[in-house]
Design a protein around this motif. Structure first.
Motif, short mmCIF file in Angstrom:
data_model
loop_
_atom_site.label_atom_id
_atom_site.label_comp_id
_atom_site.label_asym_id
_atom_site.label_seq_id
_atom_site.Cartn_x
_atom_site.Cartn_y
_atom_site.Cartn_z
N ALA A 248 -8.89 -1.91 -2.18
CA ALA A 248 -9.74 -0.95 -1.49
C ALA A 248 -8.94 0.32 -1.17
O ALA A 248 -9.46 1.44 -1.24
CB ALA A 248 -10.30 -1.57 -0.22
N CYS A 249 -7.70 0.12 -0.82
CA CYS A 249 -6.82 1.25 -0.48
C CYS A 249 -6.65 2.16 -1.70
O CYS A 249 -6.83 3.39 -1.61
CB CYS A 249 -5.49 0.67 -0.02
N MET A 250 -6.36 1.58 -2.84
CA MET A 250 -6.19 2.40 -4.05
C MET A 250 -7.50 3.05 -4.48
O MET A 250 -7.53 4.21 -4.89
CB MET A 250 -5.63 1.55 -5.20
N LEU A 251 -8.59 2.30 -4.37
CA LEU A 251 -9.88 2.84 -4.79
C LEU A 251 -10.32 4.01 -3.90
O LEU A 251 -10.81 5.03 -4.40
CB LEU A 251 -10.94 1.73 -4.76
N THR A 252 -10.13 3.88 -2.60
CA THR A 252 -10.56 4.97 -1.71
C THR A 252 -9.67 6.20 -1.90
O THR A 252 -10.12 7.33 -1.76
CB THR A 252 -10.60 4.53 -0.23
N PHE A 253 -8.40 5.98 -2.26
CA PHE A 253 -7.58 7.14 -2.63
C PHE A 253 -8.21 7.84 -3.83
O PHE A 253 -8.42 9.06 -3.83
CB PHE A 253 -6.14 6.71 -2.97
N HIS A 254 -8.49 7.05 -4.85
CA HIS A 254 -9.06 7.59 -6.11
C HIS A 254 -10.35 8.40 -5.83
O HIS A 254 -10.55 9.47 -6.39
CB HIS A 254 -9.33 6.40 -7.03
N LEU A 255 -11.20 7.87 -4.94
CA LEU A 255 -12.50 8.50 -4.71
C LEU A 255 -12.46 9.68 -3.75
O LEU A 255 -13.18 10.66 -3.94
CB LEU A 255 -13.49 7.47 -4.16
N PHE A 256 -11.65 9.57 -2.70
CA PHE A 256 -11.74 10.57 -1.62
C PHE A 256 -10.47 11.41 -1.47
O PHE A 256 -10.56 12.59 -1.17
CB PHE A 256 -12.04 9.87 -0.28
N VAL A 257 -9.30 10.79 -1.64
CA VAL A 257 -8.07 11.54 -1.38
C VAL A 257 -7.70 12.42 -2.58
O VAL A 257 -7.36 13.59 -2.41
CB VAL A 257 -6.89 10.60 -1.05
N ARG A 258 -7.81 11.88 -3.78
CA ARG A 258 -7.37 12.65 -4.93
C ARG A 258 -8.16 13.95 -5.11
O ARG A 258 -7.55 15.01 -5.34
CB ARG A 258 -7.40 11.79 -6.21
N PRO A 259 -9.50 13.93 -4.99
CA PRO A 259 -10.21 15.22 -5.10
C PRO A 259 -9.74 16.22 -4.04
O PRO A 259 -9.61 17.42 -4.33
CB PRO A 259 -11.68 14.83 -4.89
N ALA A 260 -9.48 15.73 -2.83
CA ALA A 260 -9.00 16.63 -1.76
C ALA A 260 -7.64 17.21 -2.12
O ALA A 260 -7.38 18.40 -1.97
CB ALA A 260 -8.92 15.87 -0.44
N ASN B 298 0.80 -1.23 0.00
CA ASN B 298 0.00 0.00 0.00
C ASN B 298 0.83 1.28 0.00
O ASN B 298 0.50 2.25 -0.68
CB ASN B 298 -0.93 0.03 1.22
N ARG B 299 1.92 1.25 0.77
CA ARG B 299 2.72 2.48 0.89
C ARG B 299 3.28 2.89 -0.47
O ARG B 299 3.40 4.07 -0.78
CB ARG B 299 3.86 2.24 1.85
N PHE B 300 3.59 1.88 -1.26
CA PHE B 300 4.21 2.16 -2.57
C PHE B 300 3.15 2.56 -3.59
O PHE B 300 3.36 3.48 -4.38
CB PHE B 300 5.04 0.95 -3.00
N ALA B 301 2.03 1.86 -3.55
CA ALA B 301 0.93 2.25 -4.45
C ALA B 301 0.44 3.65 -4.10
O ALA B 301 0.20 4.49 -4.98
CB ALA B 301 -0.21 1.24 -4.36
N LEU B 302 0.32 3.94 -2.80
CA LEU B 302 -0.17 5.27 -2.38
C LEU B 302 0.81 6.37 -2.75
O LEU B 302 0.41 7.46 -3.16
CB LEU B 302 -0.43 5.30 -0.87
N ARG B 303 2.08 6.05 -2.63
CA ARG B 303 3.07 7.07 -3.01
C ARG B 303 2.94 7.40 -4.50
O ARG B 303 2.96 8.56 -4.90
CB ARG B 303 4.47 6.58 -2.70
N GLY B 304 2.80 6.34 -5.31
CA GLY B 304 2.62 6.56 -6.75
C GLY B 304 1.36 7.36 -7.03
O GLY B 304 1.37 8.30 -7.83
N LEU B 305 0.28 7.02 -6.36
CA LEU B 305 -0.98 7.75 -6.57
C LEU B 305 -0.82 9.21 -6.16
O LEU B 305 -1.29 10.12 -6.86
CB LEU B 305 -2.11 7.10 -5.76
#
Ligand code: AMP
Ligand code: MG
Length: 400
Positions: A298-310, A200-207
């Motif tokens: 789920a971690c990547m999807l919730t980033f896409h939906l909630f973190v990225r717009p923020a 997750n840490r690596f996918a989230l960093r990329g995102l």
């Protein structure tokens, strides 16, 4: 339980500030966001100029019904200016990009003329042909890049064409990323029995980086209350957004909620979606906090939906959501009424329509479903099973 749309609205309502502006050289602005309207102080191109290599002539000199022989009085390369006025019976040899001389209004391409020494025989063409007009690209005073524009390669080129060496852009939002869980091991280190490697840490960093953020890696935190508490506070001290994964579910060691209850200002949500139901959102100190689910999809999807717009809002962008369009499902899909479901999809164009199918098994721990996919398939709350041939929404993965 709240809906995805309500969750997104609540997240965006919490982001009330924008990252401060800074001046950055144009060559280093890829992916940055303009902090102010960029206006042109000049016309681009700055003068009428030739679009081809050929001969500049006053077109009244060439009879409509036939050719005429003219004197070639000089040659003009791009970067030079013809100092005189072209007279009747005269032609100027001109190169692409050279300014139009006074007295000429048309450029005759070299391919259509016959050159003989200092003379040239020119057939008729339409008046003003092959002339690029002053200001035809940009007019002086025009807003070329409104505030909130993401700078793609073409925006960098346009900014430079206005003579600008630097741009006022938003600072990159700072995102601190932590993984939680005793079972989570560092890649490159020998895994103990029962452990899994951190993805997750690596996918989230990329995102985060793909979304324009500056990411700081705060490592893996074991499931210990005091350590998690200290590490979250430390991460929040130098970040605009803190992201964790794992520990937000209902297990005995899901401590993120407990820690955040002590730091205050936290919302825990059950979101009516699949995958990714539990998520924690709120603040730690001055930072926004997102406790994302541990399951990698789920971690990547919730980033896409909630973190990225923020992140995009904080980064000063005008558009806060990526594109979404319709495609035809070519195979049936299971779907439960009452929640929004996201499948990993493979989207293809068949020559007449966009079609999509799932990548196969859709478990929220099957991270290779993300590598096989090029989009999320979104099936709305009110729908049940999807039959082949029905239309569904798709959200294409963004570049990178
Ligand atoms: P949790 O919500 O902490 O119970 O985690 C849910 C699932 O996600 C468990 O199977 C965890 O092992 C897994 N998981 C948690 N964090 C990570 C991570 N950083 N990388 C990969 N899998 C993880
Ligand atoms: Mg855990």
């Amino acid at each position: 339980m709240i809906s995805v749309s309500d969750g997104q609205a609540r997240v965006l309502a919490q982001v009330t500030t924008v990252a401060p502006p800074e001046l950055v050289p144009v060559g280093r602005c890829l992916g940055r966001v303009t902090a102010e309207d960029v206006r042109s102080s000049m016309d681009v191109p700055p003068t009428d100029n030739s679009a081809v290599d050929g001969y500049a002539v006053g077109c009244g000199d060439i009879p409509a019904g036939g050719s005429r022989e003219l004197d070639v009085v000089a040659e003009l390369a791009a970067g030079s200016v013809f100092p005189d006025v072209l007279g009747p019976g005269q032609a100027l040899r001109i190169m692409t990009g050279a300014p139009m001389p006074a007295g000429a209004d048309t450029v005759y391409p070299q391919e259509i003329v016959i050159r003989e020494g200092r003379r040239v025989v020119i057939p008729p063409i339409a008046r003003a042909a092959n002339v690029r007009r002053r200001g035809e690209d940009v007019k002086a005073g025009a807003v070329v890049l409104p505030a909130g524009t993401v700078l793609r390669p073409q925006e960098l080129g346009v900014a430079a064409s206005l003579g600008l060496a630097q741009l006022m852009v938003r600072q990159r939002p700072r995102v601190a990323i932590l993984s939680t869980g005793d079972e989570v091991a560092e890649p490159g280190v020998e895994r103990k029995p029962g452990q899994i490697y951190d993805s997750n840490r690596f996918a989230l960093r990329g995102l985060a980086e793909a979304a324009g953020a500056q990411a700081a890696d705060h490592g893996v935190v074991p499931d210990l209350f005091d350590e998690l508490y200290a590490r979250l506070l430390a991460a929040a001290a130098s970040a605009d957004i803190v992201l964790t994964s794992g520990g937000v579910s209902v297990g005995d060691y899901d401590l993120v909620k407990a820690v955040l209850q002590e730091t205050g200002g936290i919302d825990f949500w059950q979101v009516a979606m699949q995958p990714g139901r539990p998520i924690a959102v709120g603040r730690i100190g001055t930072a926004h906090f997102f406790g994302l689910p541990g399951n990698p999809v789920a971690c990547m999807l919730t980033f896409h939906l909630f973190v990225r717009p923020a992140l995009w809002k904080l980064g000063g962008r005008r558009e806060l959501f990526g594109p979404r369009f319709h495609a035809v499902a070519v195979a049936p899909m299971r779907k439960k009424v009452g929640r929004r479901e996201f499948k990993r999809g493979i989207l293809t164009y068949t020559g007449e329509r966009w079609e999509v199918r799932t990548t196969g098994p859709q478990g929220s721990g099957i991270l290779t479903s993300m590598t096989c996919a090029n989009c999320f398939i979104l099936v709305e709350e009110e729908r049940g099973d999807v039959a082949a041939g029905e239309t569904v929404w798709v959200e294409p993965f963004t570049a990178l």
